[in-house]
Design an enzyme around this catalytic site. Sequence first.
Site, PDB file in Angstrom:
ATOM      1  N   GLY A   7       3.800   2.896  -8.221  1.00  0.00           N
ATOM      2  CA  GLY A   7       2.843   3.762  -7.560  1.00  0.00           C
ATOM      3  C   GLY A   7       1.489   3.578  -7.685  1.00  0.00           C
ATOM      4  CB  SER A   8      -0.624   0.539  -8.808  1.00  0.00           C
ATOM      5  OG  SER A   8       0.092  -0.539  -7.842  1.00  0.00           O
ATOM      6  CG  MET A  90      10.927  -1.663  -2.846  1.00  0.00           C
ATOM      7  SD  MET A  90       9.931  -3.072  -1.909  1.00  0.00           S
ATOM      8  CE  MET A  90      10.908  -4.166  -2.225  1.00  0.00           C
ATOM      9  CG  HIS A 109       4.263  -7.707   4.072  1.00  0.00           C
ATOM     10  ND1 HIS A 109       5.331  -7.886   3.661  1.00  0.00           N
ATOM     11  CD2 HIS A 109       3.974  -9.010   4.844  1.00  0.00           C
ATOM     12  CE1 HIS A 109       5.879  -9.041   3.393  1.00  0.00           C
ATOM     13  NE2 HIS A 109       5.052  -9.742   4.431  1.00  0.00           N
TER      14      HIS A 109
HETATM   15  C1  GRF Z   1       3.173  -3.766  -3.785  1.00  0.00           C
HETATM   16  O1  GRF Z   1       2.827  -5.103  -4.199  1.00  0.00           O
HETATM   17  C2  GRF Z   1       3.655  -3.734  -2.461  1.00  0.00           C
HETATM   18  O2  GRF Z   1       3.158  -4.639  -1.516  1.00  0.00           O
HETATM   19  C3  GRF Z   1       5.129  -4.221  -2.604  1.00  0.00           C
HETATM   20  O3  GRF Z   1       5.471  -3.509  -3.642  1.00  0.00           O
HETATM   21  C4  GRF Z   1       4.433  -3.441  -4.567  1.00  0.00           C
HETATM   22  C5  GRF Z   1       4.275  -1.823  -4.854  1.00  0.00           C
HETATM   23  O4  GRF Z   1       3.339  -1.680  -5.928  1.00  0.00           O
HETATM   24  N1  GRF Z   1       5.815  -4.096  -1.647  1.00  0.00           N
HETATM   25  P1  GRF Z   1       2.973  -0.037  -6.349  1.00  0.00           P
HETATM   26  O5  GRF Z   1       4.408   0.737  -6.544  1.00  0.00           O
HETATM   27  O6  GRF Z   1       2.054   0.523  -5.428  1.00  0.00           O
HETATM   28  O7  GRF Z   1       2.551  -0.286  -7.943  1.00  0.00           O
END
Ligand code: GRF
Length: 199
Positions: A7-8, A90, A109
């Site tokens: 969730g960053s 995902m 993406h």
């Molecule tokens: C990101 O790198 C996004 O592009 C990929 O999954 C990651 C999610 O990161 N599909 P976060 O959960 O927002 O930290």
Amino acid sequence: VMVSGSGSNLQALIDAIEADTLLQAEIIHVISNRENAFALERAAKHNIPTTVSLLKPYKTDGRGREQYDLDLVQTINELQPDLIVLAGWMHILSEAFLTEVGCDVINLHPALPGQFAGTKAVERAFEAYQRGEIAYSGCMIHHVIPEVDAGDVIVQAIIPMFDDDTLEKFTDRMHQTEHLMIVQAVQQIQLKYKETSHE
Ligand code: GRF
């Protein structure tokens, strides 16, 4: 905002709203398809309501992916968002979901348009660079269509790659860029909404 992991990117949106760099925006709900996603803790810390929506029970009892998507879209439509941001979500949304949903859906993406569609894009880009197949990568935010990681691009950025990169260094650079891009993409959408409401 729909999430599956750390969730960053959700955090980047929360921070931008709190810092007033993303004006007139509110995250009304966070949906995760994983119950242990750290993104849920981030949301809770900022008093954002959350829902966990697991696919597994649907697979186990035979209702299947299609019904999962239909129930998901019903939950979302009841919340009446203006925009859905897939921030590390995902799960591939079906055409039925996209037809039924009442607002725009945008996705992050971690590669440039037309490149490394699907999972593990960062790892695959890193390996492609090692093999000399690409000289740089990037990330994009795009409108979601049934085809995975395709759809009109809202914002994109090139991310350089270096010979002494490790996957970790490259991933860090990717995340830093994503966090800027996701905020910019929402700003772009807001501008579009403003223009259309003035027409
Ligand atoms: C990101 O790198 C996004 O592009 C990929 O999954 C990651 C999610 O990161 N599909 P976060 O959960 O927002 O930290």
